[in-house]
Design a protein around this motif. Structure first.
Motif, short mmCIF file in Angstrom:
data_model
loop_
_atom_site.label_atom_id
_atom_site.label_comp_id
_atom_site.label_asym_id
_atom_site.label_seq_id
_atom_site.Cartn_x
_atom_site.Cartn_y
_atom_site.Cartn_z
N GLN A 1 -0.90 2.48 -4.14
CA GLN A 1 -1.85 2.01 -3.14
C GLN A 1 -2.75 3.16 -2.68
O GLN A 1 -3.95 2.99 -2.47
CB GLN A 1 -1.13 1.39 -1.94
N GLU A 2 -2.18 4.36 -2.53
CA GLU A 2 -2.99 5.52 -2.15
C GLU A 2 -4.00 5.84 -3.24
O GLU A 2 -5.17 6.15 -2.97
CB GLU A 2 -2.08 6.72 -1.90
N THR B 1 -6.83 3.33 -3.17
CA THR B 1 -7.77 3.61 -2.08
C THR B 1 -8.73 4.73 -2.48
O THR B 1 -9.94 4.64 -2.23
CB THR B 1 -7.00 4.00 -0.80
N HIS B 2 -8.21 5.78 -3.08
CA HIS B 2 -9.07 6.89 -3.50
C HIS B 2 -10.08 6.46 -4.56
O HIS B 2 -11.24 6.88 -4.53
CB HIS B 2 -8.21 8.03 -4.06
N GLN C 1 -4.59 -2.21 -6.44
CA GLN C 1 -3.30 -1.63 -6.80
C GLN C 1 -2.87 -2.10 -8.18
O GLN C 1 -2.27 -1.35 -8.95
CB GLN C 1 -2.26 -1.99 -5.74
#
Length: 308
Positions: free
Chosen positions: A34-35, A38-39, A44
């Motif tokens: 998920q991180e 986002t980047h 996902q």
């Protein structure tokens, strides 16, 4: 014609490859999917495919050392919090600009648009301009000349052992690099004329030297090609009333000597030939306004020389 913009290559080939490589590098630094999503501005699920699946990569982008350096720098910066999205985008843009300047984006662009092949295209970094149009016209002239030579039935008998080449110079040519010719020369294989590659600037020193010497006296004589010296060919030229000139094969500084001879006679000949010397094969140069015109003239002379 396939009209494809360089920006399409960036969107369809470059960015997908970079996203996969960045996702894998970030995952290796223990960021969650998920991180990473986002980047990268993706879902996902997309990250899961990047990391665990087998997405297609463009090898000319993925395997380039500059890609590896950029991906590692961005991944490290994002993971450590020393880069934000703006910094990452700036690094990607820097990579794209480098790849557009005669890099892998150029190779992909030429592959999708064959009309660009051999241009050494600066379209992305300089835009359309008269210089590029002039270069394209010169390269097109050599391509046309190559087609003429390859389809002249009896030409193989007149191709010297060292091979044939044909060149066209830019109108302001001053050096070998300003003359386009065929890399590796045109040769005979199984009694057929073979053209090994698309024309490039600086591909023939001997033909270019002859053209530059001619242009010093007559700026309109921007094309030439070489054939084997043959009496029937020379006779065909004389029968047409063409201007012929003999010169010595073993000249040092041949370009300077030819300039002097052209200047002394006040004109550039249509045919320039020598009878060879020790270790030097007899060669004839056909000169004209460009390479295509030289090839047409050569084709006509070969046909006349081989008439039964």
């Amino acid at each position: 014609m396939s009209l494809r913009l360089p920006s399409e290559i960036v969107v369809e080939d470059v960015l997908p490859t970079l996203r996969v490589l960045l996702a894998r590098e970030l995952a290796a630094r223990e960021l969650t999917q998920q991180e990473i999503a986002t980047h990268l501005g993706v879902t996902q699920a997309a990250v899961s495919t990047y990391v665990s699946g087998d997405p297609a990569l463009e090898p000319r982008i993925a395997d380039h050392p500059r890609t590896a350096e950029t991906v590692e720098r961005i991944a490290t910066g994002l993971a450590d919090g020393e880069m934000d999205g703006y910094d990452a985008l700036a690094a990607v843009m820097e990579l794209v600009r480098a790849f557009e300047d005669r890099g892998p984006i150029c190779a992909l662009h030429e592959e999708s648009m064959p009309e660009l092949a051999g241009l050494g295209c600066d379209l992305c970094v300089r835009g359309a301009n008269p210089e590029l149009r002039a270069e394209r016209a010169v390269l097109d002239s050599v391509r046309e000349a190559s087609r003429i030579l390859a389809t002249t039935p009896d030409l193989p008998a007149f191709v010297p052992n060292v091979g044939t080449n044909v060149g066209t110079a830019l109108s302001d040519a001053t050096a070998v690099a300003d003359v386009a010719a065929v890399p590796g020369r045109i040769y005979v294989l199984d009694h057929s004329v073979e053209v090994p590659a698309n024309p490039e600037f600086g591909a023939s020193k001997h033909v270019a030297t002859t053209i530059l010497a001619a242009m010093a006296v007559d700026p309109d004589r921007r094309g030439a090609l070489n054939l084997a010296t043959d009496d029937a060919l020379l006779a065909a030229a004389e029968a047409r009333g063409l201007d012929t000139m003999a010169f010595e094969a073993g000249y040092e500084n041949r370009g300077d000597r030819l300039r002097e001879q052209f200047a002394d006679r006040g004109a550039v000949p249509d045919l320039l030939y020598h009878r060879g010397a020790f270790g030097i094969e007899p060669i004839t140069y056909v000169l004209a306004d460009d390479g295509a015109a030289a090839a047409r003239l050569a084709s006509e002379l070969v046909e006349a020389a081989t008439e039964k």
